[in-house]
Design a protein around this motif. Structure first.
Motif, PDB file in Angstrom:
ATOM      1  N   PRO A   4       0.832  -1.211   0.000  1.00  0.00           N
ATOM      2  CA  PRO A   4       0.000   0.000   0.000  1.00  0.00           C
ATOM      3  C   PRO A   4       0.865   1.259   0.000  1.00  0.00           C
ATOM      4  N   ALA A   5       1.750   1.363  -0.969  1.00  0.00           N
ATOM      5  CA  ALA A   5       2.687   2.488  -1.027  1.00  0.00           C
ATOM      6  C   ALA A   5       2.689   3.059  -2.433  1.00  0.00           C
ATOM      7  N   LEU A   6       3.196   4.260  -2.553  1.00  0.00           N
ATOM      8  CA  LEU A   6       3.298   4.904  -3.850  1.00  0.00           C
ATOM      9  C   LEU A   6       4.313   4.183  -4.733  1.00  0.00           C
ATOM     10  N   PHE A   7       4.104   4.257  -6.020  1.00  0.00           N
ATOM     11  CA  PHE A   7       4.960   3.608  -7.006  1.00  0.00           C
ATOM     12  C   PHE A   7       6.424   4.012  -6.840  1.00  0.00           C
ATOM     13  N   ALA A   8       6.703   5.310  -6.801  1.00  0.00           N
ATOM     14  CA  ALA A   8       8.085   5.801  -6.727  1.00  0.00           C
ATOM     15  C   ALA A   8       8.783   5.317  -5.460  1.00  0.00           C
ATOM     16  N   ALA A   9       8.077   5.353  -4.337  1.00  0.00           N
ATOM     17  CA  ALA A   9       8.667   4.886  -3.077  1.00  0.00           C
ATOM     18  C   ALA A   9       8.965   3.391  -3.150  1.00  0.00           C
ATOM     19  N   THR A  10       8.076   2.641  -3.778  1.00  0.00           N
ATOM     20  CA  THR A  10       8.273   1.200  -3.913  1.00  0.00           C
ATOM     21  C   THR A  10       9.494   0.903  -4.773  1.00  0.00           C
ATOM     22  N   VAL A  11       9.626   1.589  -5.894  1.00  0.00           N
ATOM     23  CA  VAL A  11      10.777   1.384  -6.782  1.00  0.00           C
ATOM     24  C   VAL A  11      12.076   1.717  -6.049  1.00  0.00           C
ATOM     25  N   SER A  12      12.083   2.810  -5.318  1.00  0.00           N
ATOM     26  CA  SER A  12      13.281   3.223  -4.579  1.00  0.00           C
ATOM     27  C   SER A  12      13.684   2.168  -3.554  1.00  0.00           C
ATOM     28  N   GLU A  13      12.735   1.699  -2.780  1.00  0.00           N
ATOM     29  CA  GLU A  13      13.038   0.674  -1.770  1.00  0.00           C
ATOM     30  C   GLU A  13      13.437  -0.642  -2.414  1.00  0.00           C
ATOM     31  N   LEU A  14      12.824  -0.970  -3.531  1.00  0.00           N
ATOM     32  CA  LEU A  14      13.173  -2.206  -4.228  1.00  0.00           C
ATOM     33  C   LEU A  14      14.615  -2.170  -4.713  1.00  0.00           C
ATOM     34  N   ARG A 116      16.353 -17.416  -6.031  1.00  0.00           N
ATOM     35  CA  ARG A 116      14.976 -17.302  -5.547  1.00  0.00           C
ATOM     36  C   ARG A 116      14.960 -16.775  -4.111  1.00  0.00           C
ATOM     37  N   GLU A 117      15.831 -17.325  -3.264  1.00  0.00           N
ATOM     38  CA  GLU A 117      15.882 -16.888  -1.867  1.00  0.00           C
ATOM     39  C   GLU A 117      16.258 -15.412  -1.761  1.00  0.00           C
ATOM     40  N   ARG A 118      17.241 -14.988  -2.543  1.00  0.00           N
ATOM     41  CA  ARG A 118      17.677 -13.590  -2.490  1.00  0.00           C
ATOM     42  C   ARG A 118      16.604 -12.639  -3.030  1.00  0.00           C
ATOM     43  N   LEU A 119      15.949 -13.016  -4.116  1.00  0.00           N
ATOM     44  CA  LEU A 119      14.864 -12.182  -4.645  1.00  0.00           C
ATOM     45  C   LEU A 119      13.714 -12.099  -3.644  1.00  0.00           C
ATOM     46  N   SER A 120      13.367 -13.233  -3.060  1.00  0.00           N
ATOM     47  CA  SER A 120      12.296 -13.257  -2.058  1.00  0.00           C
ATOM     48  C   SER A 120      12.647 -12.386  -0.856  1.00  0.00           C
ATOM     49  N   ALA A 121      13.900 -12.462  -0.426  1.00  0.00           N
ATOM     50  CA  ALA A 121      14.337 -11.643   0.711  1.00  0.00           C
ATOM     51  C   ALA A 121      14.249 -10.160   0.369  1.00  0.00           C
ATOM     52  N   ALA A 122      14.621  -9.807  -0.841  1.00  0.00           N
ATOM     53  CA  ALA A 122      14.534  -8.402  -1.259  1.00  0.00           C
ATOM     54  C   ALA A 122      13.082  -7.930  -1.249  1.00  0.00           C
ATOM     55  N   LEU A 123      12.176  -8.735  -1.777  1.00  0.00           N
ATOM     56  CA  LEU A 123      10.770  -8.351  -1.801  1.00  0.00           C
ATOM     57  C   LEU A 123      10.195  -8.249  -0.388  1.00  0.00           C
ATOM     58  N   GLU A 124      10.583  -9.169   0.487  1.00  0.00           N
ATOM     59  CA  GLU A 124      10.130  -9.106   1.876  1.00  0.00           C
ATOM     60  C   GLU A 124      10.647  -7.847   2.563  1.00  0.00           C
ATOM     61  N   THR A 125      11.877  -7.466   2.265  1.00  0.00           N
ATOM     62  CA  THR A 125      12.453  -6.243   2.831  1.00  0.00           C
ATOM     63  C   THR A 125      11.647  -5.024   2.402  1.00  0.00           C
ATOM     64  N   VAL A 126      11.306  -4.965   1.133  1.00  0.00           N
ATOM     65  CA  VAL A 126      10.502  -3.851   0.624  1.00  0.00           C
ATOM     66  C   VAL A 126       9.179  -3.782   1.373  1.00  0.00           C
ATOM     67  N   GLU A 127       8.532  -4.912   1.522  1.00  0.00           N
ATOM     68  CA  GLU A 127       7.241  -4.966   2.202  1.00  0.00           C
ATOM     69  C   GLU A 127       7.338  -4.458   3.644  1.00  0.00           C
ATOM     70  N   LYS A 128       8.422  -4.823   4.323  1.00  0.00           N
ATOM     71  CA  LYS A 128       8.607  -4.411   5.722  1.00  0.00           C
ATOM     72  C   LYS A 128       8.931  -2.929   5.862  1.00  0.00           C
ATOM     73  N   ARG A 129       9.702  -2.401   4.908  1.00  0.00           N
ATOM     74  CA  ARG A 129      10.182  -1.015   5.020  1.00  0.00           C
ATOM     75  C   ARG A 129       9.169   0.043   4.593  1.00  0.00           C
ATOM     76  N   LEU A 130       8.265  -0.314   3.729  1.00  0.00           N
ATOM     77  CA  LEU A 130       7.374   0.694   3.174  1.00  0.00           C
ATOM     78  C   LEU A 130       6.210   0.995   4.105  1.00  0.00           C
ATOM     79  N   PRO A 131       6.126   2.233   4.532  1.00  0.00           N
ATOM     80  CA  PRO A 131       4.956   2.622   5.325  1.00  0.00           C
ATOM     81  C   PRO A 131       3.760   2.776   4.390  1.00  0.00           C
ATOM     82  N   GLU A 132       2.602   2.686   4.944  1.00  0.00           N
ATOM     83  CA  GLU A 132       1.401   2.906   4.141  1.00  0.00           C
ATOM     84  C   GLU A 132       1.346   4.374   3.768  1.00  0.00           C
ATOM     85  N   THR A 133       1.393   4.658   2.469  1.00  0.00           N
ATOM     86  CA  THR A 133       1.442   6.040   2.029  1.00  0.00           C
ATOM     87  C   THR A 133       0.268   6.407   1.121  1.00  0.00           C
ATOM     88  N   LYS A 134      -0.642   5.533   0.927  1.00  0.00           N
ATOM     89  CA  LYS A 134      -1.793   5.861   0.080  1.00  0.00           C
ATOM     90  C   LYS A 134      -3.034   6.008   0.918  1.00  0.00           C
TER      91      LYS A 134
END
Length: 134
Positions: A4-14, A116-134
């Motif tokens: 539930p975050a803005l596109f730009a913030a998601t790309v940056s965190e990713l 797969r593990e590294r990609l999954s970890a990266a996606l999980e990190t993004v999910e944890k770091r992004l505050p709800e911004t919408k």
């Protein structure tokens, strides 16, 4: 994954999360801009990032040079209504499936599982770091 975050913030965190897992961005395709410029079609934000972990890529290519057909790992970020979606191609399905007919190569399996593990970890990190911004 849906965030539930803005596109730009998601790309940056990713980008940060992928870098932390050893991935660099080799390619970047802005589908929205491309389709607008080439076909005058308007669509929501849609970005394809070609992520590559050089160590894993080298191991996979050493096992079978045809693996280059499947590199880099594509990660898509796109808007969907009021959320942003992040999706990554599964390296296990790509490298160990029937495309290269190497379902029995242990080194490709090991590389694919680690990717797969590294990609999954990266996606999980993004999910944890992004505050709800919408």
């Amino acid at each position: 994954m849906r965030v539930p975050a803005l596109f730009a913030a998601t790309v940056s965190e990713l980008r940060k999360a992928l870098a932390e897992q050893g991935f660099g961005i080799m390619t970047e395709i802005d589908m929205r801009a491309t389709l607008r410029a080439k076909l005058d079609i308007w669509m929501d934000e849609y970005l394809i990032l070609g992520a590559c972990n050089p160590v894993l890529a080298q191991r996979a290519l050493a096992a079978d040079p045809r693996v280059g057909l499947l590199l880099p790992c594509n990660v898509v970020v796109r808007t969907d209504d009021d959320t942003t979606l992040v999706e990554a191609a599964d390296p296990v399905l790509l490298l160990c499936g029937e495309l290269l007919h190497h379902t029995d190569q242990p080194e490709l399996h090991a590389v694919a599982r680690e990717a797969r593990e590294r990609l999954s970890a990266a996606l999980e990190t993004v999910e944890k770091r992004l505050p709800e911004t919408k």
